[in-house]
Design an enzyme around this catalytic site. Structure first.
Site, PDB file in Angstrom:
ATOM      1  N   HIS A 118       3.807  -2.255  -2.554  1.00  0.00           N
ATOM      2  CA  HIS A 118       3.056  -2.041  -1.325  1.00  0.00           C
ATOM      3  C   HIS A 118       2.911  -0.529  -1.152  1.00  0.00           C
ATOM      4  CE1 HIS A 118       2.428  -1.950   3.059  1.00  0.00           C
ATOM      5  NE2 HIS A 118       2.174  -3.241   3.012  1.00  0.00           N
ATOM      6  N   ASP A 195      12.553  -2.706  -1.556  1.00  0.00           N
ATOM      7  CA  ASP A 195      11.749  -3.072  -0.390  1.00  0.00           C
ATOM      8  C   ASP A 195      11.977  -4.558  -0.132  1.00  0.00           C
ATOM      9  OD1 ASP A 195       9.847  -3.816   1.430  1.00  0.00           O
ATOM     10  OD2 ASP A 195       8.128  -3.065   0.297  1.00  0.00           O
ATOM     11  N   GLN A 198       9.438  -8.607   2.290  1.00  0.00           N
ATOM     12  CA  GLN A 198       9.014  -9.993   2.077  1.00  0.00           C
ATOM     13  C   GLN A 198      10.171 -10.901   1.659  1.00  0.00           C
ATOM     14  OE1 GLN A 198       6.175 -10.925   3.013  1.00  0.00           O
ATOM     15  NE2 GLN A 198       4.973  -9.035   3.051  1.00  0.00           N
ATOM     16  N   LYS A 221       8.348  -9.069  10.568  1.00  0.00           N
ATOM     17  CA  LYS A 221       8.047 -10.089   9.559  1.00  0.00           C
ATOM     18  C   LYS A 221       9.117 -11.173   9.552  1.00  0.00           C
ATOM     19  CE  LYS A 221       5.707  -6.949   6.328  1.00  0.00           C
ATOM     20  NZ  LYS A 221       4.302  -7.129   6.642  1.00  0.00           N
ATOM     21  N   CYS A 361      -2.600  -3.777   1.042  1.00  0.00           N
ATOM     22  CA  CYS A 361      -1.863  -2.520   0.889  1.00  0.00           C
ATOM     23  C   CYS A 361      -1.282  -2.391  -0.518  1.00  0.00           C
ATOM     24  CB  CYS A 361      -0.758  -2.375   1.930  1.00  0.00           C
ATOM     25  SG  CYS A 361      -1.367  -2.377   3.605  1.00  0.00           S
TER      26      CYS A 361
END
Lengths: 406, 137
Positions: A118, A195, A198, A221, A361
């Site tokens: 991303h 990261d 998600q 999220k 993104c």
């Protein structure tokens, strides 16, 4: 699929009973429990945390610091000193780049980033590399979005200071073998920045089990309000890092010619904090824990399987990444032959189906895959078969709506 | 809610009349919507204040491609002043401010009137028109 209708916990579905919300990778809806917790904080516990010397301020401080402890336990950190509250995953990643990066990256050092990152886990490193005249290198994936240990070992050199990778790509939905990669990085003296935007909302994540040096994720999220995010960092790394932002309540002692800074984690939390957001994140964690990741994963995997297998029956649909539903974790990115993703999204919108269209993104990945833009449907545990049916019914009409005969 | 994927739009998207190269045009210009990735090159042949021919190339969503094709249908053969006037009317319509008589004046371009309800798509519909206005403005 389930005895429990989780949508009843989410007021937005009371207001809009007819939408099929399949844009959960962008942001999730908020359960009543989270909305109530934020409301209660502002009605009953609000003062400026960490500053006031009166009872209400102590309550506010406790609410804020209890949220930090909940995050610590949720991701298996060793200490709450390792949990920094930020605005979102992007800010967390920028914090690492600005603070650790500027203190540690030198000319000719190498930073390794995956091609599917991303922009949040890509641009901070690109800017840092340019500024320090370091080298930014890219780890490439297969067509199914897979990264291999062999490729990683080959890409690492003695000069590789840092490796940035998402645990789950927001385009492929595939889980990367972070634990294995972290071991490879450690053996090479390379820090690993993960990261988790998600992954943390959808699968159990334990930072010590994974062995990552940094983990970033966003509250919004994972059912929490917008504007609260987390940076986990190993304590010895955070200790050595200079502050990122300067200002209120991050100091120990200030004189006209200098200052010493507060201890972890407050060193990295300049200015008045988002206590209401942190309380909301705490409530979101409690809500997720009450359901449990067994149930969350079971539902999301079932829905993903239904989506992928049904989509595979429709001609002219091209799913990005693996053909195996188990490699998608709620995220199904696709294209339709001859129809632009923005037109696809508009037609879904007419049917009350909320999906995302664009480059998500991840422009470098789209270029690498040779597509301009794509469409993405992403599920959460509160979705149901009816949402998938609505999506599929609309999907099947799109080419005809655009004037094609099949 | 919205119903702008009508036959006029889909037909111009699938079978654009003016989507081709144009040799010996008097001017050409690129129009880009960076956030969507719509990109066109507009070519015009302007002689004595009249748009005698025009074409476009490029790629993008159906709205951007059809809108550019419909626009060229309208402005080819018209004076630059008339084309500027139609551009003004089109912008007005896309922002939901045009009256029925003005929409009639836009002929087939009136089929895009519903886009005024889709703020995210306004720039797609405007791409061709904006590029033309920049060329003759």
């Amino acid at each position: 699929m389930s005895e429990h209708d989780y949508k009843r916990d989410f007021p937005v579905f009371e207001k809009y009973p007819d939408i099929a919300y399949l844009d959960n990778s962008a942001t999730t809806q908020k359960p009543q429990a989270v909305i109530d917790a934020v409301s209660r904080y502002y009605r009953e516990e609000n003062a400026n945390p960490l500053r006031g010397l009166y009872e209400l301020a102590v309550k506010a401080t406790d609410a804020y610091e209890n949220a930090r402890i909940a995050v610590r336990d949720f991701i298996g950190a060793a200490s709450e000193r390792e949990i920094i509250f930020t605005r979102n995953a992007s800010e967390s990643l920028n914090l690492i780049a600005y603070s650790w990066g500027r203190a540690n990256i030198r000319e000719n050092d190498e930073i390794l980033v995956t091609i599917s990152e991303h922009h949040s886990n890509f641009l901070p490193w690109q800017i840092l590399a340019n500024e320090k005249r370091a080298k930014l290198k890219f780890l490439k994936c297969s067509e199914t979005g897979e990264y291999t240990a062999e490729a990683l070992k080959k890409a690492l050199t003695p000069r590789t200071k840092l490796f940035a990778i998402a645990q789950i790509s927001n385009v492929f939905g595939r889980v990367n073998p972070i634990k294995e990669f972290a071991e490879i990085c450690r053996a090479n003296g390379t820090l690993i920045v993960c990261d988790g935007a998600q992954s943390v909302p959808h699968i159990p994540v334990d930072v010590r089990e994974l062995g990552v040096d940094f983990l970033a994720f966003s509250g919004h999220k994972m059912l929490a309000p917008m504007g609260i995010g987390v940076l986990y960092g190993r304590e010895e790394l955070l200790e050595e890092m200079p502050p990122f932002l300067y200002g209120g309540e991050m100091i120990e002692f200030v004189t006209l010619c200098g200052a010493t800074f507060a201890e972890l984690p407050h060193k990295f939390e300049a200015g008045t904090v988002n206590a209401g957001g942190a309380v909301g994140l705490h409530a979101a964690i409690d809500y997720i824990n009450a359901i449990g990741f067994n149930e969350i994963e079971r539902r999301e995997n079932e829905l993903t399987k239904l989506l992928v297998t049904e989509m595979q029956q429709v001609p002219h649909i091209n799913i990005v990444g693996s053909h195996d539903p188990d490699e998608h974790h709620g995220i199904v990115t696709f294209t339709i032959d001859d129809v632009h993703p923005h037109d696809i999204a508009a037609i879904f919108d007419e049917s009350g189906v909320c999906i995302r269209a664009g480059h998500h993104c991840a422009q470098p990945l789209h270029k690498y895959l040779g597509v301009q833009s794509t469409v993405r449907a992403s599920v959460a545990f509160y979705n149901d078969e009816n949402d998938v049916r609505r999506f599929m019914d609309c999907l099947k009409t799109i080419r005809r709506r655009m004037g094609y005969s099949d | 809610m919205t119903n702008f994927y009508n036959e006029i739009l889909t037909d111009h998207n699938m079978h654009p009349v003016h989507k081709h190269e144009l040799s010996c045009c008097t001017c050409s210009r690129d129009g880009i919507n960076p956030s969507c990735g719509d990109e066109i090159t507009l070519n015009l042949n302007v002689e004595n204040g009249v748009i005698t021919d025009g074409s476009f190339t490029g790629s993008g969503c159906a709205v951007s491609q059809a809108s550019a094709d419909i626009m060229l249908d309208l402005v080819i053969g018209k004076s630059v002043e008339d084309a500027k006037h139609l551009h003004e009317l089109f912008v007005k319509m896309i922002h939901g401010d045009a009256c029925p008589a003005e929409i009639d004046e836009l002929e087939e371009a009136g089929a895009l009137a519903d886009i005024s309800h889709m703020p995210a798509r306004v720039k797609c519909a405007l791409l061709g028109w904006r590029t033309m206005a920049e060329m003759v403005g």
